[in-house]
Design an enzyme around this catalytic site. Structure first.
Site, short mmCIF file in Angstrom:
data_model
loop_
_atom_site.label_atom_id
_atom_site.label_comp_id
_atom_site.label_asym_id
_atom_site.label_seq_id
_atom_site.Cartn_x
_atom_site.Cartn_y
_atom_site.Cartn_z
N PHE A 1 -0.81 16.58 3.28
CA PHE A 1 -1.28 15.84 2.11
C PHE A 1 -0.11 15.74 1.14
O PHE A 1 0.47 16.75 0.75
CB PHE A 1 -2.49 16.50 1.45
CG PHE A 1 -3.16 15.56 0.52
CD1 PHE A 1 -4.08 14.62 0.99
CD2 PHE A 1 -2.85 15.55 -0.83
CE1 PHE A 1 -4.68 13.71 0.14
CE2 PHE A 1 -3.44 14.64 -1.69
CZ PHE A 1 -4.35 13.72 -1.20
N ASP B 1 -3.51 6.23 6.44
CA ASP B 1 -3.94 7.55 6.89
C ASP B 1 -4.87 7.35 8.10
O ASP B 1 -4.40 7.20 9.22
CB ASP B 1 -4.62 8.22 5.69
CG ASP B 1 -4.99 9.66 5.92
OD1 ASP B 1 -4.40 10.29 6.80
OD2 ASP B 1 -5.88 10.17 5.21
N GLU C 1 0.84 -1.20 0.00
CA GLU C 1 0.00 0.00 0.00
C GLU C 1 0.87 1.25 0.00
O GLU C 1 2.04 1.21 0.44
CB GLU C 1 -0.92 -0.06 1.24
CG GLU C 1 -1.80 1.13 1.49
CD GLU C 1 -2.81 1.45 0.39
OE1 GLU C 1 -2.39 1.56 -0.77
OE2 GLU C 1 -3.99 1.63 0.70
N ASP C 2 0.32 2.35 -0.48
CA ASP C 2 1.09 3.60 -0.51
C ASP C 2 1.15 4.28 0.84
O ASP C 2 2.20 4.70 1.29
CB ASP C 2 0.55 4.56 -1.59
CG ASP C 2 -0.96 4.78 -1.50
OD1 ASP C 2 -1.59 4.26 -0.57
OD2 ASP C 2 -1.50 5.49 -2.37
N ARG D 1 0.81 11.81 -9.85
CA ARG D 1 1.30 10.45 -9.54
C ARG D 1 2.69 10.20 -10.12
O ARG D 1 3.44 9.39 -9.60
CB ARG D 1 0.37 9.39 -10.15
CG ARG D 1 -1.00 9.29 -9.50
CD ARG D 1 -1.70 8.01 -9.97
NE ARG D 1 -3.13 8.03 -9.71
CZ ARG D 1 -3.67 7.69 -8.55
NH1 ARG D 1 -2.93 7.33 -7.55
NH2 ARG D 1 -4.98 7.70 -8.39
#
Ligand code: IMP
Ligand code: MG
Length: 190
Positions: free
Chosen positions: A161, A112, A108-109, A174
């Site tokens: 963010f 959060d 996963e990136d 991206r």
């Protein structure tokens, strides 16, 4: 990099500030791969990449693995076009193959609120893999809504963010090679 985006007729100014450089990311991914190579010795893990944000991390990580890995993809959605979470997780694309008897490593990136991975892990565990672990490139622990600790973590970052290295804002940014903080500023009204 600087940009402007029309929103409701008003140009929102966006600027980017590098938080993690490509060199820092590469060095960390190297070390994560070393750890995974050791932990999964004599195993054939199935890397489950969570689309789309984790594709760049997956492609860098898997090329550093000396294990006979398999890969598969899942797409989930918990976000609309905003930077805050809706709390709703939907499976948009499911795995191609069954995971029973496999050593599954979710790639996963970012973690959060934790809602996405919390939901995903419960969902995958019901499919009875031999083992289930999570590798996340980033973690924003300050924003957690449900307890979640990834087994492998690249970087813990403050509550900003971020975009780049696969991560987007509204499908943009991206492709950036570094991980950048996205700053958005509405025009000043006088
Ligand atoms: P969670 O369910 O709140 O943990 O959300 C995880 C997902 O939200 C990630 O897989 C990302 O797609 C997205 N996300 C969370 N924070 C960021 C960010 O800073 N930049 C880009 N995407 C983010
Ligand atoms: Mg994601």
């Amino acid at each position: 990099m600087k940009g402007e985006k029309e929103e409701g007729g008003e140009a929102v100014k966006e600027s980017l500030e590098i938080l993690l450089s490509r060199e820092q990311i590469a060095a960390r991914v190297d070390r994560l791969a070393d750890q995974i190579n050791r932990d999964y010795e004599n195993k054939k893990p199935l890397l489950v990449c969570i689309l789309k944000g984790a594709v760049v991390f997956l492609s860098d990580l898997m090329r550093r693995l000396t294990l006979p890995v398999e890969i598969d993809f899942m797409a989930v959605s918990s976000y609309g076009q905003s930077t805050s979470t809706s709390g709703i997780v939907r499976i948009l694309k499911d795995l191609e193959y069954t995971v029973s008897e496999k050593d599954v490593l979710v790639v996963e990136d970012i973690v959060d609120t934790g809602l996405t991975l919390n939901y995903l892990c419960k969902n995958l565990l019901q499919r009875r893999p031999r083992s289930l672990k999570v590798a996340s490139l980033l973690d924003k622990p300050e924003r957690r809504k449900v307890d979640f600790i990834p087994d492998y973590l690249g970087f813990s970052i403050p509550d900003h963010f971020v975009v780049g290295y696969g991560l987007d804002f509204d499908e943009r940014y991206r492709h950036l090679p570094d991980i950048c903080i996205l700053k958005r500023r509405a025009p000043v009204q006088d």
